[in-house]
Structure formats: C-alpha cells, structure tokens
Design a protein around this motif. Structure first.
Motif, PDB file in Angstrom:
ATOM      1  N   GLY A 231       8.898  47.350 -10.092  1.00 50.19           N
ATOM      2  CA  GLY A 231       7.475  47.656 -10.077  1.00 50.19           C
ATOM      3  C   GLY A 231       6.871  47.633 -11.479  1.00 50.19           C
ATOM      4  O   GLY A 231       7.505  47.170 -12.446  1.00 50.19           O
ATOM      5  N   TYR A 232       5.643  48.147 -11.581  1.00 50.86           N
ATOM      6  CA  TYR A 232       4.898  48.043 -12.842  1.00 50.86           C
ATOM      7  C   TYR A 232       4.241  49.361 -13.210  1.00 50.86           C
ATOM      8  O   TYR A 232       3.825  50.129 -12.346  1.00 50.86           O
ATOM      9  CB  TYR A 232       3.779  46.998 -12.724  1.00 50.86           C
ATOM     10  CG  TYR A 232       4.269  45.643 -12.332  1.00 50.86           C
ATOM     11  CD1 TYR A 232       4.695  44.732 -13.289  1.00 50.86           C
ATOM     12  CD2 TYR A 232       4.310  45.278 -10.992  1.00 50.86           C
ATOM     13  CE1 TYR A 232       5.160  43.479 -12.920  1.00 50.86           C
ATOM     14  CE2 TYR A 232       4.770  44.030 -10.618  1.00 50.86           C
ATOM     15  CZ  TYR A 232       5.193  43.138 -11.581  1.00 50.86           C
ATOM     16  OH  TYR A 232       5.665  41.904 -11.219  1.00 50.86           O
ATOM     17  N   TRP A 233       4.093  49.536 -14.517  1.00 53.96           N
ATOM     18  CA  TRP A 233       3.175  50.539 -15.080  1.00 53.96           C
ATOM     19  C   TRP A 233       1.846  49.805 -15.213  1.00 53.96           C
ATOM     20  O   TRP A 233       1.796  48.696 -15.764  1.00 53.96           O
ATOM     21  CB  TRP A 233       3.721  50.963 -16.434  1.00 53.96           C
ATOM     22  CG  TRP A 233       2.944  51.987 -17.210  1.00 53.96           C
ATOM     23  CD1 TRP A 233       3.211  53.312 -17.306  1.00 53.96           C
ATOM     24  CD2 TRP A 233       1.809  51.757 -18.062  1.00 53.96           C
ATOM     25  NE1 TRP A 233       2.309  53.923 -18.152  1.00 53.96           N
ATOM     26  CE2 TRP A 233       1.437  52.991 -18.621  1.00 53.96           C
ATOM     27  CE3 TRP A 233       1.067  50.617 -18.396  1.00 53.96           C
ATOM     28  CZ2 TRP A 233       0.362  53.127 -19.501  1.00 53.96           C
ATOM     29  CZ3 TRP A 233       0.001  50.756 -19.260  1.00 53.96           C
ATOM     30  CH2 TRP A 233      -0.346  51.997 -19.798  1.00 53.96           C
ATOM     31  N   VAL A 234       0.778  50.385 -14.730  1.00 54.41           N
ATOM     32  CA  VAL A 234      -0.525  49.715 -14.729  1.00 54.41           C
ATOM     33  C   VAL A 234      -1.536  50.615 -15.435  1.00 54.41           C
ATOM     34  O   VAL A 234      -1.779  51.742 -15.018  1.00 54.41           O
ATOM     35  CB  VAL A 234      -1.017  49.469 -13.281  1.00 54.41           C
ATOM     36  CG1 VAL A 234      -2.386  48.802 -13.280  1.00 54.41           C
ATOM     37  CG2 VAL A 234      -0.007  48.635 -12.500  1.00 54.41           C
ATOM     38  N   GLY A 235      -2.095  50.135 -16.531  1.00 53.43           N
ATOM     39  CA  GLY A 235      -3.051  51.007 -17.217  1.00 53.43           C
ATOM     40  C   GLY A 235      -3.727  50.289 -18.365  1.00 53.43           C
ATOM     41  O   GLY A 235      -3.576  49.091 -18.517  1.00 53.43           O
ATOM     42  N   ALA A 236      -4.317  51.035 -19.158  1.00 55.03           N
ATOM     43  CA  ALA A 236      -4.629  52.449 -18.979  1.00 55.03           C
ATOM     44  C   ALA A 236      -6.127  52.630 -19.192  1.00 55.03           C
ATOM     45  O   ALA A 236      -6.772  51.781 -19.816  1.00 55.03           O
ATOM     46  CB  ALA A 236      -3.875  53.291 -19.998  1.00 55.03           C
ATOM     47  N   SER A 237      -6.619  53.730 -18.687  1.00 53.37           N
ATOM     48  CA  SER A 237      -8.018  54.054 -18.949  1.00 53.37           C
ATOM     49  C   SER A 237      -8.114  54.677 -20.340  1.00 53.37           C
ATOM     50  O   SER A 237      -7.095  54.991 -20.967  1.00 53.37           O
ATOM     51  CB  SER A 237      -8.522  55.050 -17.908  1.00 53.37           C
ATOM     52  OG  SER A 237      -7.750  56.226 -18.005  1.00 53.37           O
ATOM     53  N   SER A 238      -9.328  54.867 -20.783  1.00 55.18           N
ATOM     54  CA  SER A 238      -9.530  55.403 -22.125  1.00 55.18           C
ATOM     55  C   SER A 238     -10.842  56.183 -22.147  1.00 55.18           C
ATOM     56  O   SER A 238     -11.894  55.616 -21.871  1.00 55.18           O
ATOM     57  CB  SER A 238      -9.588  54.215 -23.081  1.00 55.18           C
ATOM     58  OG  SER A 238      -9.675  54.657 -24.386  1.00 55.18           O
ATOM     59  N   SER A 239     -10.749  57.481 -22.423  1.00 50.43           N
ATOM     60  CA  SER A 239     -11.969  58.295 -22.413  1.00 50.43           C
ATOM     61  C   SER A 239     -11.904  59.383 -23.475  1.00 50.43           C
ATOM     62  O   SER A 239     -10.919  60.120 -23.573  1.00 50.43           O
ATOM     63  CB  SER A 239     -12.137  58.937 -21.031  1.00 50.43           C
ATOM     64  OG  SER A 239     -13.087  59.962 -21.105  1.00 50.43           O
ATOM     65  N   ASN A 240     -12.979  59.473 -24.258  1.00 52.86           N
ATOM     66  CA  ASN A 240     -13.051  60.530 -25.278  1.00 52.86           C
ATOM     67  C   ASN A 240     -13.708  61.790 -24.730  1.00 52.86           C
ATOM     68  O   ASN A 240     -13.654  62.834 -25.362  1.00 52.86           O
ATOM     69  CB  ASN A 240     -13.845  60.050 -26.492  1.00 52.86           C
ATOM     70  CG  ASN A 240     -13.148  58.895 -27.158  1.00 52.86           C
ATOM     71  OD1 ASN A 240     -11.933  58.863 -27.226  1.00 52.86           O
ATOM     72  ND2 ASN A 240     -13.912  57.922 -27.622  1.00 52.86           N
ATOM     73  N   ALA A 241     -14.348  61.665 -23.571  1.00 49.83           N
ATOM     74  CA  ALA A 241     -15.023  62.814 -22.971  1.00 49.83           C
ATOM     75  C   ALA A 241     -14.184  63.289 -21.796  1.00 49.83           C
ATOM     76  O   ALA A 241     -14.191  62.668 -20.738  1.00 49.83           O
ATOM     77  CB  ALA A 241     -16.413  62.408 -22.499  1.00 49.83           C
TER      78      ALA A 241
END
Ligand SMILES: Cc1cc2nc3c(=O)[nH]c(=O)nc-3n(C[C@H](O)[C@H](O)[C@H](O)COP(=O)(O)OP(=O)(O)OC[C@H]3O[C@@H](n4cnc5c(N)ncnc54)[C@H](O)[C@@H]3O)c2cc1C
Length: 342
Positions: A231-241
């Motif tokens: 399988g896979y690692w799927v990402g990533a999001s990025s948020s400072n808030a």
C-alpha cells in the motif's frame, strides 16, 4: 557526562545516539500520549522540491551525512531504515517543462534531475498526466520504525521515562538537558522566545489489495509513497491554522479527492494520521545553548525536511557539546539573541 533528552522523536533519537556512541550516559523523557511528527512522516528525502524545482539547502552535505548515520543506526538497531526509491513527479504544462529544462543547465542541479525516468508500472496504476520527470538521489527513511525501535532499546535498558517534563522542576542529577520537543517547544518557558511555528499535516495509509505496487514515489496532486508492508502513504496536507493536532474529516476528504484523481486501482483507507511539523519562520533549524542557562540546549526546527536535516543538525550540535565548535550561524539560536531569552 549525564544527559537528559526531553522529547524522543527524530531529533532526540539522533543526538542521543551520537552522545551514547561517545560514551556518555543518556536518559530520555517523552510524553507517550502525544503524537510525534516523526511517527507520522513519510520520511521522504528529496533534493529538488517545490513548484520552482529548487535544490534543497546544503543538500550536497546533508545527503552523505544522512546515509552514513542511518546506516550506523541500522547496524546498531538491526532494522532497515533507508530505502532508495526513485521519485517521479509530473509537470502540468509547457511553462513548467521549460523551468525544469532550464534547471538542467545548472551544474549544481544536473546530478539530481532525470529528464527521462523509467516509469515502471506507473501508467497502469495512475491516470495520465502532461509529462513526467524524475528526481535522483531520493529515498525514504522509516522514521517511525527508527523512533519505535530506539524506544524499545532505551526502555529495555531503563533509560526512558514516559512523562511530560515539568519546566519548573527539571529532574536533578544531569549535567546537561537537551530539549527536542518538536512543535511543542512553543510552550517551553526557556526557549519560547524563539520563533517556533507549526504546520499541521495529515496523511492517509491506503491498501490496494492485489494490485501491483508502484516501486517508486510519485508526486502528482498528492505524494504517494510505497510502504514496505504494501500500500501507500498518501499526503500530506499543510495548515498553519490549527486548534489541535488530531485528524479531521475535512482533510481526509480533501486527500481522498486528490487520490481519486491520481490512482486508478481500487483502494481502502487503513489509517488517517495527523501531527504538527516544527517549522520556523526562516526555515532553518534551531540549534544551540541557552544564553543564560548554560546547561540547557535545544535541537528543533526540523520543519518539513527532518529526515534529511537531522543527521547533519545532530552532528553540528554534537560538535558544539563535545568540542565547543560553534554551530553554523544560519542554524544557531544566537541569530535570535535580540528576542530576549526567558
Ligand atoms: C504529515 C507529515 C508528513 C511529513 N513528511 C515528511 C517527509 O516526508 N520527509 C521529512 O523529512 N519530513 C517530513 N515531515 C516532517 C518530520 O516529521 C519532522 O521534521 C521531524 O519528524 C521532527 O522531529 P522532532 O524530533 O523535532 O519532533 P517530533 O517528532 O514531533 O518529536 C518531538 C517529541 O517530543 C515530545 N515532547 C514534546 N514536549 C515534551 C515535554 N515537555 N516533555 C516530554 N516530551 C515532550 C513529543 O511527545 C514528541 O514525541 C512530515 C511531518 C508530517 C506531520
């Protein structure tokens, strides 16, 4: 000397290991209930990043140090950590293609760029894109396994305490204390004058059953990183808030929407991960000794690239601790000496 390392993620593990190898007594404390960025990260090492295809800061020095230190740790711990894996990324249009080609004319870039990468099973498993290029000297480091295996070792030898350190009453009996707390360093009264940021990231683990597995990392809308166990690692999001460091339904939906645009084989989501990256305003590590408390040190600011930065960062800090060699000015906390240390 007796050291206490506070925080045993990637930073704490690497500096502690170096000190142990030099014969020091090292004890570790970590708040077991908190999520470390190191246990969520894909561990990708990628010398060319961003939409402008920029060569990573000091990558020519970082890569050999990383290879060497992770190889030593593999020997000591008896586990595999380093996986050489080609990286394929897509170009969206002719403008990007021109930018990429112009980078190839720069001698500092040529060793990292592959204009005609071998795509392997990519065309079978994913939807077609405008064009594909490759980045060389890429790898995935199994940071989660590193931190966990190291944890088992220090637990077995009685050198680990599962607790949050009380800043008002640091455990006595140590000559030096090294804070390796990741993004939570913002709550540390000794070092909270430094400009700690924090960028929350979420990722999914997906299983694709009997479908052939792509033996490459693939960056197109999301990053797909093949896992040893399938399988896979799927990402990533990025948020400072962010208000907490836990997974959110909205981000899972965001990642799945993107994944569906990329992957053409059926999959099931097996895990949803979230943590906060210890970022810094000027994107450089935070290394050094507290200006008023000479027994206190910090190793932080690994940001989005801990896997490649931490081996050399830990060497610089080690050289300061052992030999009094100043860390490079770019990463020294002395660059914030006008901020007023607590
Ligand atoms: C979704 C995601 C994807 C990422 N992908 C990559 C990637 O592909 N490649 C890459 O190079 N980097 C990646 N990163 C970044 C990487 O994870 C970080 O740079 C690195 O792991 C930071 O390590 P650290 O040891 O500084 O912090 P952490 O791993 O967060 O460890 C800090 C530890 O300190 C403990 N702690 C904090 N305060 C205290 C206290 N007062 N007392 C006791 N213990 C304390 C915490 O519990 C934690 O265990 C990613 C990060 C995220 C979130």
């Amino acid at each position: 000397m007796d050291y206490l390392i506070i925080g045993q993620g990637l930073a704490g593990t690497l500096i502690g290991y170096r000190l142990e190898q030099a014969g020091h007594r090292v004890h570790y404390a970590d708040a077991a209930e908190q999520t470390a960025a190191s246990s969520v990260a894909a561990g990708v090492i990628n010398p060319i990043t961003g939409r402008r295809f920029v060569r990573s800061w000091r990558i020519d020095e970082l890569l050999p140090e990383a290879r060497e230190l992770y190889a030593q740790l593999e020997n000591t711990l008896g586990v595999r950590l380093w996986h050489d894996l080609p990286l394929i990324r897509t170009l969206f249009n002719r403008g990007e293609q021109n930018d990429w080609l112009s980078r190839g004319g720069d001698p500092g870039y040529a060793q990292y760029l592959d204009d005609t990468p071998n795509l392997g099973s990519l065309p079978e498993l994913t939807y077609p894109a405008f064009s594909y290029v490759g980045v060389r000297q890429t790898a995935r480091v199994d940071l989660r396994r590193l931190v966990q295996t190291f944890r088992s070792r220090i637990l077995a030898t009685g050198r680990f305490t599962a607790s949050v350190i009380d800043y008002g009453a640091l455990p006595p009996g140590y000559d030096r204390y090294i804070f390796c707390e990741g993004w939570r360093a913002r709550y540390n009264p000794y070092f909270n004058y430094l400009p700690h940021g924090g960028t929350k990231g979420e990722a999914l683990l997906v299983d694709t059953g009997d479908a052939p597995v792509l033996k490459r990392m693939f960056k197109h809308r999301v990053f797909l990183v093949p896992q040893i166990e399938g399988g896979y690692w799927v990402g990533a999001s990025s948020s400072n808030a962010f208000t907490d460091d836990g997974p959110t339904g909205a981000t899972a939906t965001f990642l799945e929407d993107r994944l569906r645009e990329v992957l053409r084989v059926p999959y099931t989501v097996t895990a949803h991960l979230a943590a906060v990256r210890p970022t810094v305003r000027d994107r450089r590590m935070l290394l050094g000794r507290h200006p008023q408390h000479p027994e206190l040190y910090i190793f932080n600011g690994l940001g989005t690239k801990g896997a490649s930065l931490a081996p050399l960062g830990s060497k610089w800090l080690y050289d300061l601790l052992e030999r009094g060699i100043p860390v490079p000015a770019e990463v020294s906390i002395d660059r914030f000496s006008d901020q007023g240390a607590g």
